[in-house]
Design an enzyme around this catalytic site. Structure first.
Site, PDB file in Angstrom:
ATOM      1  N   ASP A  13       0.810  -1.223   0.000  1.00 37.45           N
ATOM      2  CA  ASP A  13       0.000   0.000   0.000  1.00 37.45           C
ATOM      3  C   ASP A  13       0.843   1.272   0.000  1.00 37.45           C
ATOM      4  O   ASP A  13       0.448   2.302   0.549  1.00 37.45           O
ATOM      5  CB  ASP A  13      -0.975   0.017   1.198  1.00 37.45           C
ATOM      6  CG  ASP A  13      -1.907  -1.173   1.188  1.00 37.45           C
ATOM      7  OD1 ASP A  13      -2.239  -1.640   0.088  1.00 37.45           O
ATOM      8  OD2 ASP A  13      -2.291  -1.637   2.278  1.00 37.45           O
ATOM      9  N   LYS A  16       1.752   2.153  -5.142  1.00 38.80           N
ATOM     10  CA  LYS A  16       2.273   1.606  -6.414  1.00 38.80           C
ATOM     11  C   LYS A  16       1.313   1.886  -7.563  1.00 38.80           C
ATOM     12  O   LYS A  16       1.734   2.186  -8.686  1.00 38.80           O
ATOM     13  CB  LYS A  16       2.497   0.081  -6.278  1.00 38.80           C
ATOM     14  CG  LYS A  16       3.490  -0.279  -5.174  1.00 38.80           C
ATOM     15  CD  LYS A  16       3.599  -1.782  -4.967  1.00 38.80           C
ATOM     16  CE  LYS A  16       2.377  -2.424  -4.385  1.00 38.80           C
ATOM     17  NZ  LYS A  16       2.075  -2.043  -2.987  1.00 38.80           N
ATOM     18  N   GLY A  40      -4.497  -4.322  -3.856  1.00 38.69           N
ATOM     19  CA  GLY A  40      -5.505  -3.295  -4.124  1.00 38.69           C
ATOM     20  C   GLY A  40      -4.759  -2.050  -4.532  1.00 38.69           C
ATOM     21  O   GLY A  40      -4.147  -1.398  -3.694  1.00 38.69           O
ATOM     22  N   HIS A  41      -4.730  -1.771  -5.824  1.00 36.47           N
ATOM     23  CA  HIS A  41      -3.946  -0.652  -6.349  1.00 36.47           C
ATOM     24  C   HIS A  41      -4.896   0.451  -6.792  1.00 36.47           C
ATOM     25  O   HIS A  41      -5.690   0.263  -7.716  1.00 36.47           O
ATOM     26  CB  HIS A  41      -3.055  -1.127  -7.501  1.00 36.47           C
ATOM     27  CG  HIS A  41      -2.011  -2.116  -7.062  1.00 36.47           C
ATOM     28  ND1 HIS A  41      -1.116  -2.700  -7.907  1.00 36.47           N
ATOM     29  CD2 HIS A  41      -1.722  -2.607  -5.827  1.00 36.47           C
ATOM     30  CE1 HIS A  41      -0.311  -3.513  -7.216  1.00 36.47           C
ATOM     31  NE2 HIS A  41      -0.674  -3.482  -5.952  1.00 36.47           N
ATOM     32  N   GLN A 224       1.986  -6.111  -3.266  1.00 36.34           N
ATOM     33  CA  GLN A 224       2.417  -6.206  -1.872  1.00 36.34           C
ATOM     34  C   GLN A 224       3.703  -5.392  -1.657  1.00 36.34           C
ATOM     35  O   GLN A 224       3.941  -4.450  -2.379  1.00 36.34           O
ATOM     36  CB  GLN A 224       2.600  -7.670  -1.431  1.00 36.34           C
ATOM     37  CG  GLN A 224       1.299  -8.465  -1.316  1.00 36.34           C
ATOM     38  CD  GLN A 224       0.728  -8.919  -2.638  1.00 36.34           C
ATOM     39  OE1 GLN A 224       1.416  -9.549  -3.416  1.00 36.34           O
ATOM     40  NE2 GLN A 224      -0.516  -8.597  -2.900  1.00 36.34           N
TER      41      GLN A 224
HETATM   42  P1  GDP Z   1      -0.787   0.350  -3.568  1.00 35.10           P
HETATM   43  O1  GDP Z   1      -1.383  -0.931  -3.092  1.00 35.10           O
HETATM   44  O2  GDP Z   1       0.679   0.422  -3.300  1.00 35.10           O
HETATM   45  O3  GDP Z   1      -1.128   0.661  -4.983  1.00 35.10           O
HETATM   46  O4  GDP Z   1      -1.433   1.506  -2.669  1.00 35.10           O
HETATM   47  P2  GDP Z   1      -3.003   1.641  -2.299  1.00 35.10           P
HETATM   48  O5  GDP Z   1      -3.745   2.060  -3.503  1.00 35.10           O
HETATM   49  O6  GDP Z   1      -3.480   0.436  -1.590  1.00 35.10           O
HETATM   50  O7  GDP Z   1      -2.939   2.783  -1.202  1.00 35.10           O
HETATM   51  C1  GDP Z   1      -2.403   4.040  -1.476  1.00 35.10           C
HETATM   52  C2  GDP Z   1      -3.480   5.096  -1.215  1.00 35.10           C
HETATM   53  O8  GDP Z   1      -2.897   6.384  -1.156  1.00 35.10           O
HETATM   54  C3  GDP Z   1      -4.512   5.180  -2.313  1.00 35.10           C
HETATM   55  O9  GDP Z   1      -5.729   5.586  -1.743  1.00 35.10           O
HETATM   56  C4  GDP Z   1      -3.955   6.267  -3.230  1.00 35.10           C
HETATM   57  O10 GDP Z   1      -4.967   6.916  -3.989  1.00 35.10           O
HETATM   58  C5  GDP Z   1      -3.368   7.205  -2.224  1.00 35.10           C
HETATM   59  N1  GDP Z   1      -2.194   7.957  -2.644  1.00 35.10           N
HETATM   60  C6  GDP Z   1      -1.174   7.581  -3.481  1.00 35.10           C
HETATM   61  N2  GDP Z   1      -0.210   8.524  -3.486  1.00 35.10           N
HETATM   62  C7  GDP Z   1      -0.612   9.492  -2.653  1.00 35.10           C
HETATM   63  C8  GDP Z   1      -0.018  10.722  -2.195  1.00 35.10           C
HETATM   64  O11 GDP Z   1       1.092  11.084  -2.555  1.00 35.10           O
HETATM   65  N3  GDP Z   1      -0.726  11.469  -1.285  1.00 35.10           N
HETATM   66  C9  GDP Z   1      -1.951  11.078  -0.832  1.00 35.10           C
HETATM   67  N4  GDP Z   1      -2.554  11.855   0.066  1.00 35.10           N
HETATM   68  N5  GDP Z   1      -2.539   9.933  -1.236  1.00 35.10           N
HETATM   69  C10 GDP Z   1      -1.858   9.147  -2.114  1.00 35.10           C
HETATM   70  P1  IMO Z   2      -0.871  -4.185  -2.288  1.00 35.13           P
HETATM   71  O1  IMO Z   2      -0.430  -4.742  -3.609  1.00 35.13           O
HETATM   72  C1  IMO Z   2      -0.936  -4.534   2.032  1.00 35.13           C
HETATM   73  C2  IMO Z   2      -1.039  -8.577   3.695  1.00 35.13           C
HETATM   74  C3  IMO Z   2      -2.295  -9.008   4.429  1.00 35.13           C
HETATM   75  C4  IMO Z   2      -1.696  -9.949   5.454  1.00 35.13           C
HETATM   76  C5  IMO Z   2      -0.581 -10.632   4.661  1.00 35.13           C
HETATM   77  C6  IMO Z   2      -0.977 -11.977   4.075  1.00 35.13           C
HETATM   78  O2  IMO Z   2      -2.180  -3.472  -2.343  1.00 35.13           O
HETATM   79  O3  IMO Z   2       0.212  -3.390  -1.657  1.00 35.13           O
HETATM   80  P2  IMO Z   2      -2.492 -12.635   1.998  1.00 35.13           P
HETATM   81  O4  IMO Z   2      -3.932 -12.353   1.723  1.00 35.13           O
HETATM   82  O5  IMO Z   2      -1.558 -12.104   0.981  1.00 35.13           O
HETATM   83  O6  IMO Z   2      -2.221 -14.079   2.300  1.00 35.13           O
HETATM   84  O7  IMO Z   2      -2.191 -11.848   3.382  1.00 35.13           O
HETATM   85  O8  IMO Z   2      -0.235  -9.748   3.618  1.00 35.13           O
HETATM   86  N1  IMO Z   2      -1.258  -8.087   2.320  1.00 35.13           N
HETATM   87  C7  IMO Z   2      -1.173  -6.802   1.964  1.00 35.13           C
HETATM   88  N2  IMO Z   2      -0.991  -5.702   2.704  1.00 35.13           N
HETATM   89  N3  IMO Z   2      -1.035  -4.435   0.700  1.00 35.13           N
HETATM   90  C8  IMO Z   2      -1.194  -5.534  -0.062  1.00 35.13           C
HETATM   91  O9  IMO Z   2      -1.165  -5.503  -1.410  1.00 35.13           O
HETATM   92  C9  IMO Z   2      -1.309  -6.791   0.561  1.00 35.13           C
HETATM   93  N4  IMO Z   2      -1.498  -8.049   0.117  1.00 35.13           N
HETATM   94  C10 IMO Z   2      -1.440  -8.843   1.202  1.00 35.13           C
HETATM   95  O10 IMO Z   2      -2.945  -7.914   5.026  1.00 35.13           O
HETATM   96  O11 IMO Z   2      -1.092  -9.211   6.482  1.00 35.13           O
HETATM   97 MG    MG Z   3      -2.918  -1.601  -1.834  1.00 29.92          MG
END
Ligand code: GDP
Ligand code: IMO
Ligand code: MG
Length: 430
Positions: A13, A16, A40-41, A224
């Site tokens: 998270d 990416k 979850g991207h 991840q």
């Molecule tokens: P990922 O799994 O690495 O793609 O990240 P996620 O999408 O799960 O979580 C990142 C969250 O931060 C999302 O809600 C993005 O829209 C948000 N986001 C990404 N970059 C920024 C930033 O620079 N500032 C803020 N405030 N939000 C951001």
């Molecule tokens: P993105 O790509 C954050 C975490 C779960 C749990 C552990 C194992 O959005 O960054 P799993 O379901 O993979 O067997 O769970 O890994 N986890 C993540 N945490 N971002 C993710 O993906 C994750 N994918 C798995 O919360 O701790």
């Molecule tokens: Mg994510």
């Protein structure tokens, strides 16, 4: 630099999705090579927010080819749902999505098993996303998994699926005392998936190689993060794949020397979802503030993310393990208006000071973070040039660069594409 691996440098998270979406406008190919619908991207475009779980974040760039490699575990139901959501927005993947025939499938029984496993672990549970990831990778490693190629081959579908469902039924019924498993709807669903996915099935490894040979811009989208890596992470509180930069090498057959640039995505603070050690975790008002400001709730499960100060020890280790060439530093805006910031620059276990991460789960649990304090800044999220950032924000960047030995190539100050600074110029030339 045509082949860029985008790797999460913390516990997932990191942002990416935003970074890959931003770069994808200039990429010919975007590939996923590990993980599954646990990812979850999030992509923010205008007023709308799109969360991709299985499709590469190039999906929104109409000219990008999207590849799903053999190292991914594919929840076909989740993918079809995602394709439908994009179709409703007028975005089609027809003719530009290839799912490798060798990709293993995640079935509903994997999720049933995972729910039972997690329940049995009680307060030791991993806190997984319950997307069937661990059980699907277990079946793959045990060589009883079903791959997309098996599903599409009528002469193999029934036998491979039935064998797997029989095995799952035995576990569910005999170990977890669940009611008898009805195979008929599972088999019907498998047939439906085969029909729906046939036109996307192919050889992602060859497509990737051809793109690399033609010097096309290729993005390898990690899912991840480094400390969730099955081998290098905080085992057993990890995922079941390799989110590190080796992921594409094994997961989509990319020769190791072909990665030109590893872009490490580093959030300006840390978050973690699920259980497991998290040395810099905060449990106070500041955590609450950052969670609210940074909207730190899981993109897949909606769970509140745990919040911690930036862990430089972990970041440096991630830089070394992944061979990070440059950081994409995200969510710097979220740190505004804090009087002081802490960064962890070593750990202490008993009388021993560590400058690298612990190697055992007990070590991780015992590690006490030692902090340095840095002055905060008031307002900087509207900056679009490095020189417009407040001095203390630039000092924060300088601290990250000097400690990790890696330059910052991208600064993200908001979820939108335009809320970005490229202090060293374009990563991908137009
Ligand atoms: P990922 O799994 O690495 O793609 O990240 P996620 O999408 O799960 O979580 C990142 C969250 O931060 C999302 O809600 C993005 O829209 C948000 N986001 C990404 N970059 C920024 C930033 O620079 N500032 C803020 N405030 N939000 C951001
Ligand atoms: P993105 O790509 C954050 C975490 C779960 C749990 C552990 C194992 O959005 O960054 P799993 O379901 O993979 O067997 O769970 O890994 N986890 C993540 N945490 N971002 C993710 O993906 C994750 N994918 C798995 O919360 O701790
Ligand atoms: Mg994510």
């Amino acid at each position: 630099m045509p082949v860029i691996a985008v790797v999460g440098a913390q516990w997932g998270d990191e942002g990416k999705g935003k970074i890959v979406d931003l770069l994808a406008a200039r990429a010919q190919v975007v590939a996923r090579s590990q993980g599954g619908a646990n990812a979850g991207h999030t992509i923010k475009r205008g007023g709308s927010r799109i969360i991709l779980h299985l499709l590469p974040s190039g999906a929104l760039s109409p000219d990008a080819q999207c590849l799903i490699g053999p190292g991914v575990v594919l929840d076909a139901g989740a993918l079809l749902q995602e394709l439908k959501e994009l179709a409703d927005l007028g975005i089609s993947l027809k003719g530009r999505l290839t799912i490798d025939l060798r990709t293993h499938l995640v079935f509903p029984t994997h999720k049933l098993l995972e729910a039972q496993q997690e329940t049995q672990l009680g307060n030791q549970k991993i806190g997984t996303t319950c997307r069937g990831i661990g059980p699907a990778y277990s079946d793959k490693a045990a060589r009883r998994g079903v791959r997309l190629g098996d599903l599409l081959d009528k002469s193999r579908r029934l036998a491979t699926c039935t064998a797997l469902f029989d095995y799952h039924a035995a576990l569910l019924e005999k170990i977890y005392h669940q009611p008898p498993l009805d195979r008929a709807p599972l088999l019907a669903e498998a047939e439906f998936w085969a029909e729906e996915l046939a036109s996307y099935a192919g050889d992602s490894v060859r497509k990737l190689r051809e793109a690399v040979d033609r010097d096309q811009v290729v993005l390898l989208e990690g899912a991840q993060g480094t400390f969730l890596d099955l081998d290098l992470g905080t085992y057993p509180f990890v995922t079941s794949s390799h989110p590190t930069s080796g992921g594409p090498v094994v997961g989509i057959g990319l020769p190791p020397g072909k990665i030109d640039f590893v872009l490490g995505v580093l959030k300006a603070y840390c978050t973690r979802v699920g259980s497991g050690p998290f040395p810099t975790e905060m449990d106070d008002e500041t955590a609450k503030l950052l969670r609210d400001r940074g909207a730190e709730y899981g993109a897949t499960t909606g769970r509140p993310r745990r919040i911690g100060w930036l862990d430089l020890v972990a970041a440096k280790e991630a830089a070394q393990w992944n061979g990070v060439n440059g950081w994409a530093l995200t969510k710097l805006d979220v740190l505004e208006k804090l009087p002081t910031l802490k960064v962890c620059s070593s750990y202490r276990i008993g009388d021993t000071i560590l400058s690298g991460v612990p190697l055992t789960i007990q070590g991780w649990a015992d590690a006490v973070p030692l902090y340095e304090e840095l002055p905060g800044w008031e307002d900087g999220h509207e900056a679009r040039d490095i020189d417009d950032l407040p001095d203390n924000a630039r000092n924060y960047l300088a601290k990250i660069e000097s400690y990790t030995g890696v330059p910052v190539h991208l600064i993200s100050l908001g979820a939108g594409q335009e809320e970005t600074i490229l202090p060293r110029g374009e990563l991908v030339q137009p």
